[in-house]
Design a protein around this motif. Structure first.
Motif, PDB file in Angstrom:
ATOM      1  N   GLN A   1      -0.928  -3.256 -10.757  1.00 59.09           N
ATOM      2  CA  GLN A   1      -2.135  -4.065 -10.694  1.00 59.09           C
ATOM      3  C   GLN A   1      -3.313  -3.241 -11.224  1.00 59.09           C
ATOM      4  O   GLN A   1      -3.265  -2.004 -11.216  1.00 59.09           O
ATOM      5  N   PRO A   2      -4.393  -3.860 -11.679  1.00 59.15           N
ATOM      6  CA  PRO A   2      -5.503  -3.122 -12.294  1.00 59.15           C
ATOM      7  C   PRO A   2      -6.027  -1.927 -11.482  1.00 59.15           C
ATOM      8  O   PRO A   2      -6.229  -0.852 -12.060  1.00 59.15           O
ATOM      9  N   PRO A   3      -6.236  -2.047 -10.162  1.00 59.71           N
ATOM     10  CA  PRO A   3      -6.741  -0.858  -9.438  1.00 59.71           C
ATOM     11  C   PRO A   3      -5.742   0.300  -9.454  1.00 59.71           C
ATOM     12  O   PRO A   3      -6.135   1.463  -9.567  1.00 59.71           O
ATOM     13  N   VAL A   4      -4.465  -0.006  -9.368  1.00 55.47           N
ATOM     14  CA  VAL A   4      -3.438   1.035  -9.381  1.00 55.47           C
ATOM     15  C   VAL A   4      -3.301   1.599 -10.793  1.00 55.47           C
ATOM     16  O   VAL A   4      -3.186   2.817 -10.979  1.00 55.47           O
ATOM     17  N   ALA A   5      -3.337   0.748 -11.798  1.00 59.26           N
ATOM     18  CA  ALA A   5      -3.267   1.209 -13.181  1.00 59.26           C
ATOM     19  C   ALA A   5      -4.428   2.156 -13.486  1.00 59.26           C
ATOM     20  O   ALA A   5      -4.252   3.163 -14.188  1.00 59.26           O
ATOM     21  N   LYS A   6      -5.594   1.855 -12.933  1.00 61.16           N
ATOM     22  CA  LYS A   6      -6.762   2.715 -13.148  1.00 61.16           C
ATOM     23  C   LYS A   6      -6.539   4.096 -12.548  1.00 61.16           C
ATOM     24  O   LYS A   6      -6.832   5.116 -13.176  1.00 61.16           O
ATOM     25  N   VAL A   7      -5.992   4.157 -11.348  1.00 60.95           N
ATOM     26  CA  VAL A   7      -5.700   5.441 -10.698  1.00 60.95           C
ATOM     27  C   VAL A   7      -4.666   6.216 -11.516  1.00 60.95           C
ATOM     28  O   VAL A   7      -4.802   7.425 -11.707  1.00 60.95           O
ATOM     29  N   LEU A   8      -3.644   5.527 -11.999  1.00 65.77           N
ATOM     30  CA  LEU A   8      -2.625   6.185 -12.821  1.00 65.77           C
ATOM     31  C   LEU A   8      -3.248   6.773 -14.089  1.00 65.77           C
ATOM     32  O   LEU A   8      -2.889   7.879 -14.508  1.00 65.77           O
ATOM     33  N   ARG A   9      -4.185   6.035 -14.701  1.00 65.83           N
ATOM     34  CA  ARG A   9      -4.868   6.529 -15.905  1.00 65.83           C
ATOM     35  C   ARG A   9      -5.753   7.724 -15.584  1.00 65.83           C
ATOM     36  O   ARG A   9      -5.743   8.723 -16.309  1.00 65.83           O
ATOM     37  N   ILE A  10      -6.536   7.630 -14.512  1.00 69.17           N
ATOM     38  CA  ILE A  10      -7.451   8.720 -14.144  1.00 69.17           C
ATOM     39  C   ILE A  10      -6.682  10.011 -13.904  1.00 69.17           C
ATOM     40  O   ILE A  10      -7.101  11.085 -14.329  1.00 69.17           O
TER      41      ILE A  10
ATOM     42  N   LEU B   1       0.587   8.877  -4.985  1.00 68.67           N
ATOM     43  CA  LEU B   1       0.791   9.484  -6.301  1.00 68.67           C
ATOM     44  C   LEU B   1       1.807  10.619  -6.208  1.00 68.67           C
ATOM     45  O   LEU B   1       2.666  10.765  -7.079  1.00 68.67           O
ATOM     46  N   SER B   2       1.720  11.378  -5.133  1.00 71.15           N
ATOM     47  CA  SER B   2       2.680  12.460  -4.910  1.00 71.15           C
ATOM     48  C   SER B   2       4.103  11.906  -4.798  1.00 71.15           C
ATOM     49  O   SER B   2       5.053  12.507  -5.319  1.00 71.15           O
ATOM     50  N   ALA B   3       4.257  10.779  -4.139  1.00 73.80           N
ATOM     51  CA  ALA B   3       5.579  10.156  -4.013  1.00 73.80           C
ATOM     52  C   ALA B   3       6.117   9.780  -5.387  1.00 73.80           C
ATOM     53  O   ALA B   3       7.302   9.995  -5.676  1.00 73.80           O
ATOM     54  N   LEU B   4       5.269   9.227  -6.241  1.00 79.23           N
ATOM     55  CA  LEU B   4       5.706   8.860  -7.591  1.00 79.23           C
ATOM     56  C   LEU B   4       6.140  10.095  -8.378  1.00 79.23           C
ATOM     57  O   LEU B   4       7.144  10.065  -9.095  1.00 79.23           O
ATOM     58  N   VAL B   5       5.416  11.193  -8.216  1.00 80.38           N
ATOM     59  CA  VAL B   5       5.770  12.433  -8.906  1.00 80.38           C
ATOM     60  C   VAL B   5       7.090  12.993  -8.371  1.00 80.38           C
ATOM     61  O   VAL B   5       7.939  13.449  -9.143  1.00 80.38           O
ATOM     62  N   ARG B   6       7.294  12.932  -7.056  1.00 79.30           N
ATOM     63  CA  ARG B   6       8.560  13.411  -6.489  1.00 79.30           C
ATOM     64  C   ARG B   6       9.739  12.611  -7.031  1.00 79.30           C
ATOM     65  O   ARG B   6      10.783  13.174  -7.375  1.00 79.30           O
TER      66      ARG B   6
ATOM     67  N   GLU C   1       0.851  -1.183   0.000  1.00 85.37           N
ATOM     68  CA  GLU C   1       0.000   0.000   0.000  1.00 85.37           C
ATOM     69  C   GLU C   1       0.886   1.233   0.000  1.00 85.37           C
ATOM     70  O   GLU C   1       1.845   1.306   0.772  1.00 85.37           O
ATOM     71  N   LEU C   2       0.558   2.175  -0.851  1.00 88.30           N
ATOM     72  CA  LEU C   2       1.320   3.414  -0.938  1.00 88.30           C
ATOM     73  C   LEU C   2       0.400   4.536  -0.494  1.00 88.30           C
ATOM     74  O   LEU C   2      -0.467   4.985  -1.233  1.00 88.30           O
ATOM     75  N   ASP C   3       0.581   4.940   0.767  1.00 88.52           N
ATOM     76  CA  ASP C   3      -0.310   5.901   1.383  1.00 88.52           C
ATOM     77  C   ASP C   3       0.471   6.757   2.369  1.00 88.52           C
ATOM     78  O   ASP C   3       1.708   6.776   2.336  1.00 88.52           O
ATOM     79  N   LEU C   4      -0.224   7.417   3.282  1.00 91.81           N
ATOM     80  CA  LEU C   4       0.393   8.295   4.261  1.00 91.81           C
ATOM     81  C   LEU C   4       1.512   7.608   5.036  1.00 91.81           C
ATOM     82  O   LEU C   4       2.550   8.201   5.304  1.00 91.81           O
ATOM     83  N   ALA C   5       1.330   6.349   5.348  1.00 90.64           N
ATOM     84  CA  ALA C   5       2.304   5.626   6.163  1.00 90.64           C
ATOM     85  C   ALA C   5       3.560   5.213   5.398  1.00 90.64           C
ATOM     86  O   ALA C   5       4.611   5.023   6.009  1.00 90.64           O
ATOM     87  N   THR C   6       3.492   5.075   4.088  1.00 91.32           N
ATOM     88  CA  THR C   6       4.610   4.511   3.335  1.00 91.32           C
ATOM     89  C   THR C   6       5.165   5.418   2.234  1.00 91.32           C
ATOM     90  O   THR C   6       6.274   5.188   1.755  1.00 91.32           O
ATOM     91  N   ALA C   7       4.394   6.426   1.832  1.00 90.07           N
ATOM     92  CA  ALA C   7       4.763   7.225   0.658  1.00 90.07           C
ATOM     93  C   ALA C   7       6.075   7.980   0.843  1.00 90.07           C
ATOM     94  O   ALA C   7       6.913   7.997  -0.075  1.00 90.07           O
ATOM     95  N   ASP C   8       6.268   8.612   1.992  1.00 91.31           N
ATOM     96  CA  ASP C   8       7.482   9.408   2.174  1.00 91.31           C
ATOM     97  C   ASP C   8       8.733   8.537   2.155  1.00 91.31           C
ATOM     98  O   ASP C   8       9.765   8.942   1.613  1.00 91.31           O
ATOM     99  N   GLY C   9       8.643   7.349   2.711  1.00 90.94           N
ATOM    100  CA  GLY C   9       9.783   6.440   2.705  1.00 90.94           C
ATOM    101  C   GLY C   9      10.154   6.011   1.293  1.00 90.94           C
ATOM    102  O   GLY C   9      11.333   5.993   0.925  1.00 90.94           O
ATOM    103  N   LEU C  10       9.148   5.662   0.498  1.00 91.80           N
ATOM    104  CA  LEU C  10       9.419   5.261  -0.886  1.00 91.80           C
ATOM    105  C   LEU C  10       9.974   6.445  -1.674  1.00 91.80           C
ATOM    106  O   LEU C  10      10.923   6.286  -2.435  1.00 91.80           O
ATOM    107  N   ALA C  11       9.401   7.629  -1.466  1.00 91.46           N
ATOM    108  CA  ALA C  11       9.880   8.810  -2.189  1.00 91.46           C
ATOM    109  C   ALA C  11      11.336   9.106  -1.839  1.00 91.46           C
ATOM    110  O   ALA C  11      12.144   9.390  -2.736  1.00 91.46           O
ATOM    111  N   ALA C  12      11.676   9.034  -0.568  1.00 89.81           N
ATOM    112  CA  ALA C  12      13.048   9.315  -0.155  1.00 89.81           C
ATOM    113  C   ALA C  12      14.023   8.317  -0.774  1.00 89.81           C
ATOM    114  O   ALA C  12      15.071   8.697  -1.309  1.00 89.81           O
TER     115      ALA C  12
END
Length: 121
Positions: free
Chosen positions: A85-94, A62-67, A24-35
């Motif tokens: 995965q399909p749900p994430v691909a859908k968000v990326l498309r939207i 999504l912000s982490a991916l942009v950073r 899951e890439l959310d508040l708890a994990t996004a900053d770590g992945l971005a860094a």
């Protein structure tokens, strides 16, 4: 491989790293992945974000991916997303982030596709 882990996709000095996203890439994990992604992007020629295990991505993710993408652009690093995965691909498309970042089904496809693309300015 554990979440947030990276591995060299080719021999030493090849400048290719694969960074695996958490489930899951959310508040708890996004900053770590971005860094981690930003740090890697500053030192390699190609960074592949492995999204195969990512089942949920919110706005913070999504912000982490942009950073990471912005850092990769500044560093002249080629960046691609692998197998969302399909749900994430859908968000990326939207959000049209799939137009900002190349998305590939496999690491091999990404490496072939990125070598055919011009180097970022």
């Amino acid at each position: 491989m554990t979440e947030g882990a990276s591995q060299t996709a080719a021999g030493p000095g090849a400048g290719i790293e694969v960074l695996r996203a958490p489930e899951e890439l959310d508040l708890a994990t996004a900053d770590g992945l971005a860094a981690r992604g930003c740090a890697i992007a500053g030192h390699v020629g190609v960074l592949l974000l492995d999204l195969t295990s990512l089942s949920f991505c919110d706005a913070r993710g999504l912000s982490a991916l942009v950073r990471i993408a912005n850092q990769a652009d500044r560093a002249g690093c080629r960046l691609a997303l692998i197998a969302p995965q399909p749900p994430v691909a859908k968000v990326l498309r939207i959000c049209q982030l799939d137009q900002r970042l190349p998305v590939f089904a496999t690491t091999g496809d990404a490496l072939a596709g990125l070598t055919a693309m011009p180097v970022p300015a």
